[in-house]
Structure formats: structure tokens, C-alpha cells
Design an enzyme around this catalytic site. Structure first.
Site, PDB file in Angstrom:
ATOM      1  N   HIS A   1       0.833  -1.198  -0.017  1.00 37.80           N
ATOM      2  CA  HIS A   1      -0.112  -0.165  -0.110  1.00 37.80           C
ATOM      3  C   HIS A   1       1.131   1.230  -0.215  1.00 37.80           C
ATOM      4  O   HIS A   1       0.571   2.196  -0.698  1.00 37.80           O
ATOM      5  CB  HIS A   1      -0.998  -0.188   1.280  1.00 37.80           C
ATOM      6  CG  HIS A   1      -1.565   1.244   1.314  1.00 37.80           C
ATOM      7  ND1 HIS A   1      -2.997   1.568   1.224  1.00 37.80           N
ATOM      8  CD2 HIS A   1      -1.055   2.357   2.262  1.00 37.80           C
ATOM      9  CE1 HIS A   1      -3.233   2.800   1.398  1.00 37.80           C
ATOM     10  NE2 HIS A   1      -2.328   3.368   2.258  1.00 37.80           N
ATOM     11  N   GLU A   2       1.829   1.178   0.719  1.00 38.10           N
ATOM     12  CA  GLU A   2       2.649   2.612   1.163  1.00 38.10           C
ATOM     13  C   GLU A   2       3.575   2.639  -0.406  1.00 38.10           C
ATOM     14  O   GLU A   2       3.750   3.712  -0.870  1.00 38.10           O
ATOM     15  CB  GLU A   2       3.495   2.221   2.069  1.00 38.10           C
ATOM     16  CG  GLU A   2       3.177   2.200   3.602  1.00 38.10           C
ATOM     17  CD  GLU A   2       2.361   3.675   3.718  1.00 38.10           C
ATOM     18  OE1 GLU A   2       2.965   4.573   3.408  1.00 38.10           O
ATOM     19  OE2 GLU A   2       1.362   3.447   4.397  1.00 38.10           O
TER      20      GLU A   2
ATOM     21  N   HIS B   1       1.473   4.414  -3.000  1.00 39.97           N
ATOM     22  CA  HIS B   1       1.872   6.108  -3.009  1.00 39.97           C
ATOM     23  C   HIS B   1       2.907   6.355  -3.720  1.00 39.97           C
ATOM     24  O   HIS B   1       2.784   7.345  -4.493  1.00 39.97           O
ATOM     25  CB  HIS B   1       1.820   6.367  -1.549  1.00 39.97           C
ATOM     26  CG  HIS B   1       0.731   6.283  -0.623  1.00 39.97           C
ATOM     27  ND1 HIS B   1      -0.604   6.948  -1.003  1.00 39.97           N
ATOM     28  CD2 HIS B   1       0.241   5.626   0.323  1.00 39.97           C
ATOM     29  CE1 HIS B   1      -1.527   6.775  -0.167  1.00 39.97           C
ATOM     30  NE2 HIS B   1      -1.019   5.780   0.695  1.00 39.97           N
TER      31      HIS B   1
ATOM     32  N   GLU C   1      -5.419   7.273  -0.748  1.00 39.81           N
ATOM     33  CA  GLU C   1      -5.840   6.147   0.239  1.00 39.81           C
ATOM     34  C   GLU C   1      -6.196   4.989  -0.753  1.00 39.81           C
ATOM     35  O   GLU C   1      -6.016   3.781  -0.642  1.00 39.81           O
ATOM     36  CB  GLU C   1      -6.197   6.433   1.449  1.00 39.81           C
ATOM     37  CG  GLU C   1      -5.392   7.229   2.426  1.00 39.81           C
ATOM     38  CD  GLU C   1      -3.891   6.812   2.593  1.00 39.81           C
ATOM     39  OE1 GLU C   1      -3.752   5.481   2.718  1.00 39.81           O
ATOM     40  OE2 GLU C   1      -3.017   7.427   2.596  1.00 39.81           O
TER      41      GLU C   1
ATOM     42  N   ASP D   1      -4.752   1.578  -1.968  1.00 39.61           N
ATOM     43  CA  ASP D   1      -5.396   0.189  -1.679  1.00 39.61           C
ATOM     44  C   ASP D   1      -5.490  -0.647  -2.820  1.00 39.61           C
ATOM     45  O   ASP D   1      -5.118  -1.970  -3.004  1.00 39.61           O
ATOM     46  CB  ASP D   1      -6.752   0.318  -0.837  1.00 39.61           C
ATOM     47  CG  ASP D   1      -6.503   0.716   0.580  1.00 39.61           C
ATOM     48  OD1 ASP D   1      -5.215   0.742   1.036  1.00 39.61           O
ATOM     49  OD2 ASP D   1      -7.363   1.184   1.224  1.00 39.61           O
TER      50      ASP D   1
END
Length: 424
Positions: A284-285, A288, A362, A366
Site C-alpha cells: 500500500h505504501e 503511494h 488512500e 489500496d
């Protein structure tokens, strides 16, 4: 007829306080609901829900008190002319120390020293109660009173060391900037932000926490493999001893260009026994990064900063503005403070807009993790983080839309289900 700038600012502050209190009351009603949202029934245990509910209610009641005291003090400081009074007092102290009261940099530093002392005194009771009552009551606080005091002293020393040269540079730029002041101010703050982003994780953060390399093993191999598959230039992989202060968990990454680092809280590793769940969080990070969210956010912040400095240059010589707040001179720092107060309406709108963008990011991160095949691990990881951090299970839609930079768990799980169906 002079425009009542100060009265208008105080009035808007009070209006915003009333509006945000209304949202807080809506959230309080949601927190008092005795049942889980349907999406979380069977996913979150009743025991965790009850603990989360108690923790959220405690924080909510504390927030009401803190915000009420804050608006009283802030309004009084502006309305009763305490700001100009304190500016004069801070200047009167300088001759007693053998310093020139006409030197604006010295006068400003004297003023800031007093403000910092006042802030420490007024904030301390709230910080102590939050840390040693609320956080301790719900099993999060791991700090001793000595560690708390030590951190406070370190933070103060850093402010004393880093603050004066930064303040002096800003005053010099404003005094000498001329017609290109906004550009010079923005350029200085841009360079400063890059420097701070570089030195903070290397020099400042280690003053408060211990960072150690993640030991060799399956978890490290999986994270490195994931980073390599995405061509993420991972140089170092750390574990931070967050557990020495709190049992809250997290993970983050930082660094420029080809020098990226990932940091895992030791609490995250302790709470997520399944290593694949931790890797899903990292996916997930990394989403970004891959989707350029950090870059877009940084650019947005720089644009907003430039616009703010541009606005400041338009009003900094307004005699009426300074007089409205009780000043017969036009100090640089005071001008910046007054300007920040006058643009409060825009700041709230911008903050709301940035939250909307952040929430969209976000969801996208995801979806990125789901696309990589981590849906079955991301779901339980998010649930576990929600449980272990005792985050609010029931949220008011208006409150969350206004305040939250991350979507509520219910919305994220629903979106992950939808993203997984698309990939299938």
C-alpha cells in the site's frame, strides 16, 4: 472608516469553533452507538469494539475541553490586545540584557522565547493528561514521566538551535526582498523543507527513537523482493522502537530519488504475526510512491505556499491591518501571524480539499496493493491495525469527510472488495 479586521477574525474563529463543535457532537453520537457497522460484524470482535468505543469516547470528551480552552485563550489574546502588549514587553526586556531593542531580529527572538514558554506552560497539562491518563488507561502509553520530560527538553533545545537562524533569515528576506519577496520567501522555504526532510530522519528522529536494520529473514526478503519488482530504490530497511513510547503501530517511507528507506514500527511487527499482512501494508505504501502521490502532494503544498507568500506581500504594508490588531509598528513576524489569522477561512477550505485528495490517494494505494495480489492480506492487516490502535469503528459521514485524511475502515474494505472483483 477603518475595517475591523481583528473583530472579523475573532468572529470567524468563533463561527468555525461552533461549526466544528457541531461536527464533534455528531461524531460523539456515532461513537455512542452500541453496535458495530454491518460491514464489521463478524470481522471485529465485540471485545475490541467495546475497547475502541471507550477509548474514542475518552478522547472525544477530552477534545471538547481542549478546544473550548483553546478558543477562549486565542480569542482573548486577540480581542484584549495581549499580542501587541507582549510584543512591547519582549522588546523592553532587551536593554536589561544589554541588547539593542531596535534590532528587529533580537526583538522577534525575545518575543518567540516568551511565546514558546507560554505555549509549554499552557499545553503541558493537556499533554500530561492525554499521555498519562487517557493513553495509559487504554494500554497505549509506555513512557515514563522522565522520558516525557526528556523528550520535551530535547524538543525545546532543537527549537532554540534551529529557530533563530531560520527566523533571522525570514526577517532579512522580507526586509530586502523588494518586488520579488514572494519568490524569495518561497525559494527559502522550499530549500529549508528539503534540508529538513533530509536531516530529520538522519539526525533528529534518532534523538527520540532507536532505528535498527530489519533482521535478515523471510519478512526482509519479501519486502525487498516487492520493492525490487516495482523498481523501488530501497537502500535501507529499518525497525523503530515505537513501543518504548506507545503501542500504536505504523509504517512509513522517506528519502529522495535513489535513496529510499522504509521504516516499520516494532509494534506493527508484534501485532501482525502473519508476515504477508505486513508486506501488504508496505505494498500500500509503495503504491503511494508508484502512483506519484508524494510528488503530487509536495507540489500542491509548494503551490499553496507560494500563493500564501504572494498574499502576504499584498497586505504586509497595510497600516490599517496592523492597527486593527493593536500595533503601531509593522514587525515581520507579527505581519505573518496576522496574515495567517486573516486567511483562516481559506485555510479551512484548503485543508478540506487536501483531505479529499488524500482520501482518494488512500483508495488508489489500496487498489494498487489489490492489483498486486495482496487483497486477502491487506484486509486483515487493515482490520488488525484498526483493532490494535482502537480506532473509531462508527464514524459520522460529515465529521469524517471534514477531518479524516484517511477513509474509515468500512469504506476501505468495501472499496477493496470492489477492486478485487474488477481484477477477477
Amino acid at each position: 472608516m477603518a475595517i475591523p479586521f481583528m473583530e472579523t477574525v475573532v468572529g470567524f474563529m468563533i463561527v468555525m469553533y461552533i461549526f466544528e463543535t457541531y461536527l464533534d457532537l455528531r461524531q460523539l453520537t456515532a461513537l455512542k452507538l452500541p453496535t458495530l457497522p454491518k460491514t464489521l460484524v463478524g470481522v471485529i470482535s465485540q471485545e475490541k469494539f467495546e475497547k475502541s468505543r471507550a477509548y474514542s469516547l475518552d478522547k472525544s470528551y477530552f477534545h471538547f475541553v481542549h478546544e473550548f480552552v483553546t478558543i477562549l485563550m486565542d480569542s482573548a489574546i486577540l480581542f484584549f490586545g495581549i499580542l501587541p502588549w507582549f510584543w512591547k514587553i519582549s522588546g523592553a526586556v532587551l536593554p536589561r540584557l544589554g541588547l539593542d531593542p531596535e534590532n528587529e531580529i533580537l526583538h522577534t527572538l525575545s518575543f518567540l522565547a516568551g511565546v514558546m514558554t507560554w505555549s509549554q506552560i499552557t499545553d503541558l497539562p493537556f499533554s500530561l493528561y492525554s499521555t498519562f491518563v487517557i493513553e495509559s488507561r487504554h494500554g497505549f502509553n509506555k513512557q515514563t514521566i522522565w522520558m516525557f520530560i526528556r523528550d520535551m527538553i530535547k524538543g525545546t533545545l532543537l527549537s532554540v538551535i534551529l529557530g533563530p537562524p531560520i527566523v533571522a533569515a525570514i526577517i532579512f528576506i522580507v526586509q530586502k526582498g523588494g518586488p520579488y519577496l514572494a519568490i524569495y520567501l518561497w525559494a527559502f522555504m522550499f530549500i529549508l523543507s528539503l534540508v529538513m526532510m533530509t536531516i530529520y530522519p538522519v539526525l533528529i528522529a534518532p534523538l527520540f527513537n532507536k532505528f535498527t536494520p530489519l533482521p535478515d529473514g523471510d519478512l526482509r526478503e519479501k519486502i525487498e523482493k516487492l520493492a525490487s519488482s516495482l523498481k523501488f530504490p530501497l537502500k535501507k530497511l529499518f525497525v523503530v522502537d515505537g513501543s518504548t513510547r506507545s503501542s500504536h503501530s505504523n509504517a512509513y517511507m522517506y528519502g529522495f530519488f535513489k535513496n529510499k528507506r522504509i521504516v516499520l514500527y516494532d509494534t506493527l511487527i508484534q501485532q501482525c504475526k502473519n508476515e504477508d499482512e505486513i508486506v501488504a501494508v508496505i505494498a500500500h505504501e509503495l503504491g503511494h510512491w508508484k502512483l506519484n502521490h508524494t510528488t503530487y502532494s509536495f507540489i500542491a503544498v509548494q503551490i499553496l505556499a507560494f500563493l500564501q507568500f504572494g498574499g502576504y506581500t499584498l497586505v504586509r504594508n497595510s497600516t490599517d491591518l496592523f492597527r486593527s490588531f493593536g500595533f503601531d509598528t509593522q514587525p515581520v513576524l507579527i505581519g505573518l501571524i496576522i496574515f495567517q489569522h486573516t486567511v483562516i477561512p481559506l485555510q479551512h477550505l484548503v485543508s478540506f480539499g487536501l483531505n479529499l485528495v488524500s482520501r482518494a490517494f488512500e483508495f488508489q494505494a489500496d487498489a494498487f496493493a489489490v492489483k498486486l495480489g495482496y487483497a486477502k492480506d491487506l484486509r486483515p492487516a487493515l482490520v488488525k491495525l484498526q483493532e490494535e490502535n482502537l480506532s473509531a469503528m462508527n464514524t459520522d459521514p460529515l465529521y469524517s469527510a471534514y477531518h479524516y485524511s484517511h477513509p474509515p475502515l468500512v469504506e476501505r474494505l468495501r472499496a477493496i472488495d470492489g477492486d478485487e472483483k474488477k481484477t477477477d
